[in-house]
Scaffold this active site. Structure first.
Site, PDB file in Angstrom:
ATOM      1  N   VAL A  30       0.821  -1.212   0.000  1.00 38.56           N
ATOM      2  CA  VAL A  30       0.000   0.000   0.000  1.00 38.56           C
ATOM      3  C   VAL A  30       0.857   1.265   0.000  1.00 38.56           C
ATOM      4  O   VAL A  30       0.445   2.291  -0.522  1.00 38.56           O
ATOM      5  CB  VAL A  30      -1.023   0.043   1.154  1.00 38.56           C
ATOM      6  CG1 VAL A  30      -2.036  -1.075   1.003  1.00 38.56           C
ATOM      7  CG2 VAL A  30      -0.345  -0.023   2.496  1.00 38.56           C
ATOM      8  N   ASP A  31       2.065   1.180   0.536  1.00 33.51           N
ATOM      9  CA  ASP A  31       2.950   2.359   0.499  1.00 33.51           C
ATOM     10  C   ASP A  31       3.286   2.723  -0.942  1.00 33.51           C
ATOM     11  O   ASP A  31       3.766   3.816  -1.214  1.00 33.51           O
ATOM     12  CB  ASP A  31       4.296   2.081   1.194  1.00 33.51           C
ATOM     13  CG  ASP A  31       4.100   1.631   2.623  1.00 33.51           C
ATOM     14  OD1 ASP A  31       3.002   1.878   3.161  1.00 33.51           O
ATOM     15  OD2 ASP A  31       5.037   1.036   3.186  1.00 33.51           O
ATOM     16  N   ASP A  32       3.121   1.784  -1.835  1.00 30.71           N
ATOM     17  CA  ASP A  32       3.493   2.021  -3.231  1.00 30.71           C
ATOM     18  C   ASP A  32       2.313   2.446  -4.099  1.00 30.71           C
ATOM     19  O   ASP A  32       2.487   2.702  -5.288  1.00 30.71           O
ATOM     20  CB  ASP A  32       4.095   0.738  -3.842  1.00 30.71           C
ATOM     21  CG  ASP A  32       5.392   0.327  -3.159  1.00 30.71           C
ATOM     22  OD1 ASP A  32       6.092   1.221  -2.646  1.00 30.71           O
ATOM     23  OD2 ASP A  32       5.689  -0.874  -3.136  1.00 30.71           O
TER      24      ASP A  32
END
Ligand code: ATP
Ligand code: MG
Length: 698
Positions: A567-569
Site C-alpha cells: 500500500v505504500d506504493d
C-alpha cells in the site's frame, strides 16, 4: 478464544462455482484451453486442473475445500487440534487450543496456540520419520554450484548429523532459549544447523549469507548469540565470496559495541576455499570438521512448550529498517506442515525443490520445516539459478526428477527473457506442480511459467504470505478449483482475510482496499523481537481489530483475491488509486518488455503521475516507437488514467537480495532526489542504481 466472526464472502463465490456440474456451461475444462495472449473474456481466463490431476489431488474439488474451510473457521480449535494430533507431543496442550487478542482496543495484542503442549519440531522432522520406517528415504539432495558436484543425506544420516551439531552446541554451553546466529550459504549444513538449534531449544537467527558485515553486525547485536555458525567461503556462479571475512568484520563491529561471541564455528567449504588461506582468530574460531564429527550421533531432545520461541528472522527489508520477526514452536510446526501438504498437493513420492535460500522465511518454512515434517525429499541448490547458463534449473529438475518446483516471479521473468530454448531442451516431464512466491506474478509471466515450463500440465500455486505469517495465507490448492493467472485465489484453512477501506471498514464483495486478517492462525508471529510495541504499532494499530498486512488487494466477482502491491506504493492519479502490480503487469504483457517497475511522482495537475522503469528483452533497442507502444498497451489494458507519464529505460532494476523490486529507491530516482537514496545495503546489486541515474534523461 478464536471464534468465527463472520463467514467470509469468498465462500459464497466458491460455492456457486462448486455447484457447477463438471464440464458444464461456458467454462471450459482446462488443460487444453489455450492460454494465449488473446483472451476474449474473463471466463476464458480460468485455468482448470486437468481431470488426471484433479483425480489424484488431495483436495479434488471446491466442495471438499469448502467443507474443510468452513470447519477451520467455525471450529478452529477442533480443526487444528485434529491435525496437531498427528505430530508427536510429549504431553498434550491444555483445554484452550488457541487464545488471542487481535484487537488492540482490548489491550495488548497476543497470540497463543497449543499452550502447555510439549513437543520438539526437530524430533517431529527427523526422529518421527526415522521411527516410522522412513530412515532410508532421502531427506536432502544437494546440488553444488558447479555441475557434477552433488551429495545427499537420508533421514537417518541427517538425524545423526543434526545430533552431532546439537551436542557440540550444548557442550559449549548453548541452552534452551539462547540465540544462535547462522550465516551460511545453501550447504546442507545450513538446515542442519537450524535443526540442531531446534533440537536443544536454542533460538536460531539465520542471516542470509549475502548480507553485508554491517547488516550481520546489527543482527548479532540485536540477539546477542553465544556462537555464530558460518563457513569460510562460497562460490556463487563464477564468484567466490569470502564469508568468513564478512563475519570477522561483523564480530569486531559488535565487539566494539560490547557484544562478543564465545565461538565462531566455521565450516571449511573446500570447493570454494581451503583452510590454509582462511583468516583465523585463535580461541574464538573453530573448524566445523575438526570438532563436530567427534560428537555422538545421538542427542537427547530438549522438550519445549508450544509457545517457546523457535526462531527469529528479519524481514527482507524491501521497505525500510528490518524487523526481527519471532515465531514459536507448536503452531508454526502444525501450520507449515499443513500448508506445505495442501498447497503443493504433496505425496510421499514427490521430489520437491524450492529455489529460496534458508536466509528467508521461505527457506525456513518451505525448504526446511514444512517439507521435513511431511517426510519429503528436498533438493537444495547452492548456486545461482542461471549458472553456467539459463538452463540450469531444468537440468536440476531432470537430474533429480523434481516433481514440485517452487520459485519467485523475479526468476520466472528473467528466465522468460532468456528464451524458451533453454527450457525446452530439457524434458521436465517429472514436474507436476509449480509454485511462486515473493511478489505478485504478472499474468504474462504466469502463462509462460504454465505453458512453457509446465507444458500446460502443472497447476501453479501462487502463494501469498509473509515472514510474519509463517506460512501460506492465500494460495491455490491445486486440483480443487480453477486458477486465474496472477491471482493467489482463495484463503488457506483457518485464514480469514478481509479487505478494508481507509477508515478500516470491512468491504464486502467485489472491491479493492487494504488486506487485513481477522483472528489468528497457528503460524502467526508472536512479536517483533525485543519490541512488542513496534509489533502492535506496525501491524495492529493501522486498522484496529485486524492484523494489517501492508499489502493492497482486490477481490473480483468470483471471490478471487488479487494482490496489488504494497500500500505504500499505491499511486493516486487524479483520485484513481492504482496498484503498482496492475500497471507493471500490463507493461510486462508487451512481448518486448522483460520487466517493469512503476512508482508515483509529483504531478502538477494529476497529483501524482506514473513513472515506469522498463527493462527490455535482450537485444531489443530503445526507441520512441516502443515507448509509445508500451504506453498504448497500458492505456488499452487498464485505461487512459493509468498510462505512464514517463518511461525510463532500465538495463536492470534495484532489487533486494531476495529478488524483490525496491520501489523506494526508484521513487527517489524518479523524482531526482539522488542524494536521498537512503539505505542501499540490502540491494543485491548497487551498481544498478548508477546505471539508472546515467539513463535518466534518455
Ligand atoms: P519488509 O517487510 O522488510 O519490507 P518484505 O515484505 O519483502 O520485507 P517478506 O516477508 O519476505 O518481506 O515478503 C512478504 C511480502 O512479499 C508480502 O507482504 C507481499 O508484498 C509480497 N508477496 C509475497 N508473496 C506474494 C504473492 N504470491 N503475491 C503477491 N505478493 C507477494
Ligand atoms: Mg513485509
Amino acid at each position: 478464544n478464536c471464534s468465527l466472526k463472520t463467514t467470509t464472502n469468498h465462500l459464497r463465490h466458491v460455492e456457486s462455482m462448486a455447484v457447477l456440474p463438471s464440464g458444464a456451461g461456458k467454462i471450459p475444462r482446462l488443460n487444453a484451453v489455450i492460454l494465449g495472449e488473446a483472451l476474449a473474456s474473463e471466463e476464458d481466463d480460468l485455468v482448470f486442473p486437468s481431470d488426471d490431476f484433479a483425480r489424484q489431488a488431495l483436495l479434488p474439488s471446491a466442495q471438499k475445500y469448502l467443507e474443510m474451510y468452513k470447519r477451520s473457521v467455525e471450529d478452529p480449535a477442533g480443526f487444528w487440534s485434529d491435525i496437531a494430533s498427528q505430530f508427536l507431543w510429549k504431553s498434550k496442550w491444555g483445554d484452550t487450543v488457541c487464545s488471542e487478542n487481535f484487537d488492540i482496543r482490548n489491550g495488548n495484542v497476543y497470540v497463543q496456540w497449543f499452550k502447555g503442549g510439549i513437543t520438539n519440531i526437530c524430533y517431529n522432522c527427523l526422529d518421527r520419520n526415522v521411527d516410522s520406517g522412513n530412515g532410508d528415504k532421502i531427506a536432502f539432495h544437494w546440488e553444488g554450484n558447479e555441475r557434477g558436484f552433488h551429495d545427499s543425506l537420508t533421514y537417518t544420516q541427517l538425524l545423526s548429523q543434526v545430533c552431532q551439531v546439537a551436542n557440540y552446541l550444548r557442550d559449549i554451553g548453548v541452552k534452551k532459549g539462547d540465540a544462535v546466529v547462522i550465516y551460511l550459504p545453501m550447504l546442507m549444513e545450513l538446515p542442519i544447523a537450524m535443526l540442531a538449534c531446534a533440537r536443544i531449544g536454542a533460538v536460531h537467527s539465520v542471516v542470509f549469507a549475502g548480507f553485508s558485515a554491517d547488516s550481520l553486525a546489527q543482527r548479532i547485536m540485536d540477539c546477542k548469540p553465544k556462537v555464530v555458525l558460518t563457513c569460510n567461503a562460497v562460490k556463487r556462479g563464477s564468484k567466490v565470496i569470502h564469508l568468513k571475512d564478512i563475519v570477522d568484520a561483523a564480530l569486531s563491529e559488535s565487539a566494539k559495541n560490547g557484544i562478543s561471541v564465545d565461538a565462531c564455528l566455521t565450516y571449511e567449504n573446500r570447493s570454494a576455499m581451503m583452510r590454509e588461506t582462511t583468516k583465523w582468530q585463535d580461541g574464538r574460531d573453530i573448524w566445523w570438521q575438526d570438532v563436530v564429527p567427534t560428537y555422538s550421533t545421538i542427542c537427547e531432545v530438549e522438550w519445549v512448550d508450544a509457545e517457546d520461541p523457535l526462531f527469529l528472522l528479519y524481514t527482507s527489508g524491501s521497505t525500510g529498517k528490518p524487523k526481527g520477526v519471532l515465531h514459536t514452536t507448536g503452531g508454526y510446526m502444525v501450520y507449515t506442515a499443513t500448508t506445505f501438504k495442501y498447497a503443493f498437493d504433496y505425496k510421499p513420492s514427490d521430489i520437491y525443490w524450492c529455489t529460496a535460500d534458508c536466509g528467508w522465511i521461505t527457506g525456513h518454512s518451505y525448504v526446511t520445516y514444512g517439507p521435513l515434517l511431511n517426510g519429503a525429499t528436498v533438493v537444495i541448490y547452492e548456486g545461482a539459478p542461471n549458472y553456467p547458463d539459463p538452463g540450469r534449473c531444468w537440468d536440476i529438475v531432470d537430474k533429480f526428477k523434481v516433481t514440485i518446483f517452487y520459485t519467485a516471479p523475479t526468476l520466472v521473468r528473467s528466465l522468460m527473457r532468456d528464451g524458451d530454448a533453454y527450457v525446452t531442451r530439457y524434458s521436465r516431464k517429472s514436474l507436476r506442480v509449480l509454485g511462486s512466491v515473493g511478489e505478485p506474478i504478472n499474468p504474462s509471466a504466469w502463462r509462460w511459467f504454465f505453458n512453457v515450463v509446465g507444458d500446460s500440465r502443472c497447476p501453479i500455486s501462487d502463494t501469498w504470505w509473509q515472514t510474519e505469517t509463517g506460512g501460506f495465507m492465500i494460495a491455490p490448492l491445486p486440483g480443487a478449483w480453477p486458477q486465474k493467472p496472477g491471482s493467489a485465489t482463495f484463503p488457506f484453512f483457518g485464514v480469514q482475510p478481509v479487505i478494508v477501506d481507509e477508515k478500516g471498514v470491512e468491504i464486502e464483495g467485489e472491491c479493492s482496499g487494504y488486506l487485513c486478517v481477522k483472528s489468528s492462525w497457528p503460524g502467526t508471529f508472536r512479536t517483533l523481537y525485543g519490541d512488542h510495541e513496534r509489533y502492535e504499532t506496525t501491524y495492529f494499530k493501522p486498522f484496529p481489530g485486524y492484523y494489517f498486512s501492508g499489502d493492497g488487494c482486490s477481490r473480483d466477482k468470483d471471490g478471487y483475491y488479487w494482490l496489488t502491491g504494497r500500500v505504500d506504493d499505491v499511486i493516486n492519479v487524479s483520485g484513481h488509486r492504482i496498484g503498482t502490480a496492475e500497471v507493471e503487469s500490463a507493461l510486462v504483457s508487451h512481448p518486448q518488455c522483460a520487466e517493469a517497475a512503476v512508482v508515483g511522482v509529483e504531478h502538477e495537475v494529476k497529483g501524482q503521475g506514473i513513472y515506469a522503469f522498463v527493462t527490455l528483452v535482450d537485444g531489443i533497442p530503445y526507441s520512441e516507437e516502443l515507448r509509445r507502444n508500451l504506453i498504448t498497451t497500458v492505456r488499452n489494458q487498464i485505461g487512459p488514467f493509468a498510462a505512464p507519464d514517463r518511461i525510463h529505460w532500465a538495463p536492470g532494476l534495484p532489487k533486494t537480495r531476495s529478488g524483490k523490486i525496491m520501489r523506494r529507491i526508484l521513487r527517489k530516482i524518479a523524482s531526482r532526489q539522488l542524494d536521498e537514496l537512503g539505505d542501499t545495503s540490502t540491494l543485491a546489486d548497487p551498481g544498478v542504481v548508477d546505471q539508472l541515474i546515467a539513463l535518466a534523461d534518455c
